[in-house]
Design an enzyme around this catalytic site. Structure first.
Site, PDB file in Angstrom:
ATOM      1  CB  CYS A  63      -9.058 -28.485   9.964  1.00  0.00           C
ATOM      2  SG  CYS A  63      -9.398 -26.969  10.547  1.00  0.00           S
TER       3      CYS A  63
ATOM      4  CB  CYS B 102      -5.993 -25.562   7.243  1.00  0.00           C
ATOM      5  SG  CYS B 102      -6.670 -25.974   8.672  1.00  0.00           S
TER       6      CYS B 102
ATOM      7  CG  ASP C 190      -0.970  -0.022   2.470  1.00  0.00           C
ATOM      8  OD1 ASP C 190       0.844   0.308   2.379  1.00  0.00           O
ATOM      9  OD2 ASP C 190      -0.642   0.166   3.876  1.00  0.00           O
TER      10      ASP C 190
ATOM     11  CB  CYS D  31     -10.976 -26.980   7.461  1.00  0.00           C
ATOM     12  SG  CYS D  31      -9.455 -25.817   6.846  1.00  0.00           S
TER      13      CYS D  31
END
Lengths: 376, 376
Positions: B311, B308, B93, B306
Site C-alpha cells: 500500500c 504495508c 498442528d 494501510c
C-alpha cells in the site's frame, strides 16, 4: 549534463574500462548488468530487493508493455518509473526483437512490420515511429531504436537487406525522437548477423549517427560464443570511446567477462531469473541444479562468500525443499541469488579494472567457472 | 516460565482480553493472528517480510512436513526454526485435520489411522504417538494433540465416537509428550461437531487435562458462522481463564472480531494468502477482486491508511496488471497486504480492548465490513 558518459578508469593490463553514465534518475556506473523486468516487474523480485542487491538500472520490454497493460495506461500512471515504483534508471528495448521472435510475423516492409500478438492473436503494426512513441509514453531513461533482427542463419544477401532497413529505421527513430533528447537517450543498434563486413559497415553507420550510446544486437542467438567474441572484436573499435556500448540480451558469467574485456559497458539477460524459477543457482564454479537429490541434506548456503539474503539466511537443502514443493519463496531466493551473483561479478570485474589486473582475474575466474578464457 | 499465560487486560465493555504467552522463542501477545506456513514457508512471503508486518508466531503443518521434506531431515537441519530461518515462535498442528481431509483415508481404529499420501499415494499410518514424535522432531514451540475430525454432517452417534477417540488420543499424546513440557507446549483440542452437549463434554474433558493451552477444532468447516459463534459461547466458559484458547483454522475479519469477543486468543487461516494468489485484496469494506476491470486505471493504494509495503508503494492498477500478467510480485504484494491487514485488525482490536470499547469497535467495523455484529 544528461546522458554524458565519462570513462573514469582504463585497465592497464586489458584496456577494459569503468565509466559513468548520467541519467535523469541517477548515475549508472559501467560495466553494468541490467536485470530484466519484461512486464514492468523483474520476475519474482520487488524493487526494494533490487536495490538491496545493487541494481543501478533495470530493463523493460516495449512489446510486452504495449500489449499489456498498454503504454497509454502507463503514461496515465505517470510513466513506467512511477507505475512500477522504481526510481532508478530504466532502459526499454524497442520491441523489434520480440516482434521478430515472439509474435507471429505477418509482413515486413521498409515502412512497417505487421504481426499477431502472442497473447490474443490481435493483428498489430509497428513502425520505427510507433516504437519511439510507445517508449516516449513509457518514459524510460534510455530507449532503443527499432531494428530488424534477421534470423542468425540468414544468407549474406538477406542479412544486408535487414541491416540496411535497420539503418534507415534508425534515422527515422532519431528524427521522431527530436525534442526528447534531454529526458530520454536514444541508442542505435548495430546489426549485420554473423558477417564481419556487414558488422563493420553497421558499426560505422550507427556510430555516424552520433547518438548518446551504441548497442550491439543480434548476437547470442544460437551461434557459438567464440563467434560472438570475434564479432565484438570487429565491431567495438568502430564505436566511439566516449559513448557507452551495450551488448543486448547477453549476460552469462563468461560472456560478461569476455564482453568487458572487449570494451562492452552494458549487458542484460533473462537467464538469471529464468533458471532461478527452474531451480538452478549460479556460482563461480558453474550452475547448481538445486533440485537434485545431492542437495537434499546440504545445510550450507548456495555460495559461502555471497552476501545476498538467500545465502545469508538459507541452506541449499531448504531451497531445494521449496523448489520441489513448488513454493514461490524458492523462485524468489534463487532469483535474488542469481541476480546478486551477476551484479557482484560486475563489482569484482570493476575492482580488477581499478587494480589493472582484469586479464589475471578473467583467467582465474573462467578456469574456476570451467570455460577458460577465450584466446587466453 | 515457559508457556506461562498471563491476562494483562480485560475489556470492561466486552469481557475480551489481552494476554501474554511466554515461549522459548519469545513472547506472543494475544489475541493473535497466525499466518500459515504449510510447507515450512508462508506462501509467497519471506521471513523478513513476516517480521515487517508484525507476525509474532506462524503455524506450520505436520502432515505436509512429514511427507516432504520429512521430519528427520528437518531434525538434522537443526529443527524447523533453523530450517526455515524463522526465530520467532512456531505452532505445528498434529496432522489430524489433513489426514481426515486431504489424504485418502483407508482405515481408522482406536489405535491408528491409515491413509494414502496426497503426493504419491504411499500408504502411511499415523498414531497419536507418531504425530507427537514428528512434532518433537520439528521442534515447534506449541504442538497439537492428534484428533479425529469427524465430517460436520456426522450424526450425533458417530460424532460422539470420534470425540471419545479424540479424548483417548489426547491422553496418549500427553503421556508421549512427557519430558518435553519445558521446550514444547502441548495443546488439547475440543471436538464434538455441531452438538452442544458433545462440545460441552469435550471442553470439560480437555480442560481437565490441564495442558498449557486449549484449542477448539472442527469449526468453520462449512456450517453457518452463527452456529460457530453459538458453539464458542458454549465451549469457552469451560476452558480455563488462565490458559490461551486457540480457534483452529478460522481467520476471516468478522470471525476474528466475533471470536475475540467470545474469549478466543489465537487464530490461524490460509484464506489471506490463498485469495491473495487468486487476486483478491482484503479491506475494511470487504474484499476487492483486484483483477476486475474496475481497477485498471485506479491509481490509489489497496487501502489508503494501510502501512504495508504494497500500500505504501503500489497502486491497484499496477497490482491488477501483475495479477493479469501472472507475475509473482502480484501474489507477493497481495499476500503482504492481506496478512498485514489481518495483523493490523488484531492491533486495532487490542487497542479497543485497552480502551474498554471493543463492542463499539466491533459494531462500527462490522457495519463497514458488511456483515454487522452477530447478536449486535
Amino acid at each position: 549534463m544528461a546522458f554524458e558518459y565519462e570513462v573514469i578508469k582504463e585497465c592497464k593490463q586489458s584496456g577494459a574500462r569503468i565509466g559513468k553514465l548520467y541519467t535523469p534518475h541517477g548515475v549508472i556506473e559501467t560495466p553494468v548488468f541490467m536485470p530484466v523486468g519484461t512486464q514492468a516487474t523483474v520476475k519474482a523480485m520487488a524493487p526494494n530487493e533490487l536495490k538491496e542487491i545493487g541494481s543501478s538500472i533495470i530493463l523493460s520490454n516495449t512489446y510486452h508493455l504495449f500489449l499489456r497493460p498498454g503504454d497509454d495506461l502507463i503514461k496515465k500512471a505517470g510513466g513506467l518509473h512511477k507505475f512500477m515504483a522504481w526510481d532508478r534508471p530504466i532502459l526499454t528495448d524497442s520491441g523489434g526483437f520480440q516482434v521478430f521472435s515472439l509474435a507471429k510475423l505477418n509482413k515486413i516492409t521498409d515502412e512497417y512490420v505487421q504481426f499477431n500478438s502472442h497473447i490474443d492473436g490481435e493483428r498489430l503494426t509497428f513502425t520505427p515511429e510507433k516504437s519511439i512513441e510507445i517508449q516516449h509514453n513509457l518514459g524510460a531513461d534510455i530507449i532503443m531504436a527499432f531494428d530488424e533482427c534477421a534470423p542468425p542463419e540468414s544468407e549474406h544477401a538477406y542479412t544486408k537487406i535487414a541491416m540496411d532497413r535497420t539503418h534507415s529505421w534508425l534515422s527515422r527513430c532519431k528524427e521522431y525522437h527530436k525534442g526528447h533528447e534531454e529526458t530520454q537517450a536514444l541508442f542505435g543498434i548495430v546489426q549485420g548477423g554473423m558477417y564481419k563486413d556487414l558488422r563493420i559497415e553497421s558499426a560505422k553507420y550507427v556510430a555516424s549517427m552520433d547518438l548518446p550510446g551504441n548497442a550491439i544486437g543480434g548476437l547470442s542467438v544460437g551461434e557459438p560464443k567464440n563467434i560472438m567474441y570475434d564479432m565484438l572484436d570487429e565491431v567495438v573499435p568502430h564505436l566511439q570511446k566516449n559513448k557507452p556500448r551495450y551488448l543486448m540480451g547477453v549476460g552469462s558469467p563468461d560472456c560478461l567477462i569476455e564482453g568487458v574485456l572487449r570494451g562492452v559497458d552494458m549487458f542484460d539477460c533473462v537467464l538469471q531469473t529464468r533458471i532461478a524459477r527452474n531451480g538452478t543457482a549460479m556460482t563461480r564454479h558453474g550452475n547448481l541444479t538445486i533440485r537434485n537429490n545431492t542437495f537434499s541434506e546440504d545445510f550450507t548456503p548456495i555460495e559461502d562468500d555471497c552476501d545476498c539474503y538467500a545465502c545469508k539466511n538459507f541452506t541449499r537443502a531448504y531451497i531445494r525443499h521449496l523448489i520441489k514443493a513448488n513454493e514461490i519463496l524458492g523462485a524468489r531466493l534463487l532469483s535474488i541469488h542469481n541476480l546478486r551473483y551477476s551484479i557482484r561479478l560486475m563489482e569484482q570485474i570493476k575492482q580488477a579494472i581499478w587494480e589493472d589486473r582484469l586479464l589475471d582475474f578473467a583467467k582465474e575466474y573462467l578456469n574456476d567457472y570451467g570455460t577458460g578464457l577465450y584466446k587466453g
